[in-house]
Design an enzyme around this catalytic site. Sequence first.
Site, mmCIF file in Angstrom:
data_model
loop_
_atom_site.group_PDB
_atom_site.id
_atom_site.type_symbol
_atom_site.label_atom_id
_atom_site.label_comp_id
_atom_site.label_asym_id
_atom_site.label_seq_id
_atom_site.Cartn_x
_atom_site.Cartn_y
_atom_site.Cartn_z
ATOM 1 N N SER A 182 0.846 -1.187 0.000
ATOM 2 C CA SER A 182 0.000 0.000 0.000
ATOM 3 C C SER A 182 0.886 1.243 0.000
ATOM 4 O O SER A 182 2.054 1.162 -0.410
ATOM 5 C CB SER A 182 -0.941 -0.030 1.213
ATOM 6 O OG SER A 182 -1.939 0.941 1.089
ATOM 7 N N ASN A 183 0.377 2.351 0.455
ATOM 8 C CA ASN A 183 1.175 3.583 0.483
ATOM 9 C C ASN A 183 0.699 4.462 1.637
ATOM 10 O O ASN A 183 -0.211 4.089 2.375
ATOM 11 C CB ASN A 183 1.081 4.305 -0.866
ATOM 12 C CG ASN A 183 -0.352 4.645 -1.209
ATOM 13 O OD1 ASN A 183 -0.985 5.435 -0.546
ATOM 14 N ND2 ASN A 183 -0.878 3.995 -2.249
ATOM 15 N N ARG A 184 1.290 5.622 1.766
ATOM 16 C CA ARG A 184 1.083 6.444 2.966
ATOM 17 C C ARG A 184 -0.166 7.324 2.932
ATOM 18 O O ARG A 184 -0.389 8.096 3.857
ATOM 19 C CB ARG A 184 2.317 7.330 3.186
ATOM 20 C CG ARG A 184 3.557 6.535 3.526
ATOM 21 C CD ARG A 184 4.758 7.448 3.686
ATOM 22 N NE ARG A 184 4.512 8.476 4.687
ATOM 23 C CZ ARG A 184 5.183 9.630 4.761
ATOM 24 N NH1 ARG A 184 6.121 9.894 3.873
ATOM 25 N NH2 ARG A 184 4.916 10.500 5.698
ATOM 26 N N SER A 185 -0.959 7.219 1.899
ATOM 27 C CA SER A 185 -2.133 8.091 1.816
ATOM 28 C C SER A 185 -3.067 7.880 3.012
ATOM 29 O O SER A 185 -3.357 6.744 3.398
ATOM 30 C CB SER A 185 -2.886 7.804 0.522
ATOM 31 O OG SER A 185 -4.125 8.463 0.530
ATOM 32 N N ALA A 210 -4.560 7.557 -3.959
ATOM 33 C CA ALA A 210 -3.200 7.100 -4.250
ATOM 34 C C ALA A 210 -3.304 5.626 -4.630
ATOM 35 O O ALA A 210 -3.242 4.737 -3.779
ATOM 36 C CB ALA A 210 -2.317 7.293 -3.024
#
Length: 219
Positions: free
Chosen positions: A21-24, A89
């Site tokens: 995943s990512n930091r959004s 994101a």
Amino acid sequence: MKLLVSAGPTREFLDPVRFLSNRSTGRMGYAVAEAGVAAGDEVALVSGPVEIAPPAGLAALDRVVSARDMLAALEKRVEWCDALVMTAAVADFRPESAAADKIRKGEMPETIRLVRNPDILKTLAPRKGRRVFVGFAAETRDAAASAARKLAAKGLDLVVANDVTAPGAGFGVDTNVVTLVSPDAPPESFPIATKRDIAAMLVERVRKLLLRQTESSLA
Ligand code: CTP
């Protein structure tokens, strides 16, 4: 205006307990949805997994997990909308396969093969018509230049670029520093502002673009 907003990250599972995943955090997108509701618009929000509460007064809320889920949810709603604001994101890649059971450490391959996820904006582009499509570009360098490339590549009306490494910008903070990049005007940079104020400005910008597109299609 019927406003369709995507927000948050997507998760791409490797097994039932692990994902890419990512930091959004979804804050920018939720602020856009809230600004739309406050301005009297009908707002549908398609959200990846986030920890914040959705704004009151939404016309619809779809909670999704993966990029492919997000695409499917947006495909169902795109015909309905006048404008799509894609703050999500989206993970560009996913593991080639997701195991049904937790992978034990002894079974974990050293290399995980990734495959490309669909580009949601590009996939929806043929259905754009007179709708206004807005992208976001989280960059760590040359934000305006790469936003201009994305504007052209994805056939967008506007890209909101931000350098996520700038102080007060990016993930998990209540402020942002953005530059608006559009096809027919020089890039427009804004000073640091709250995501709420940026969202309100953006919703009004989208409204103007929609009006212009509606007028030019009637001319
Ligand atoms: N986006 C999308 N589908 C994807 C990836 C991104 O629709 N698979 C959207 C995002 O929601 C955002 C815009 O495209 O509005 C730009 O996202 P970004 O990740 O910056 O663009 P990419 O095309 O993934 O470019 P790159 O990874 O090369 O920087």
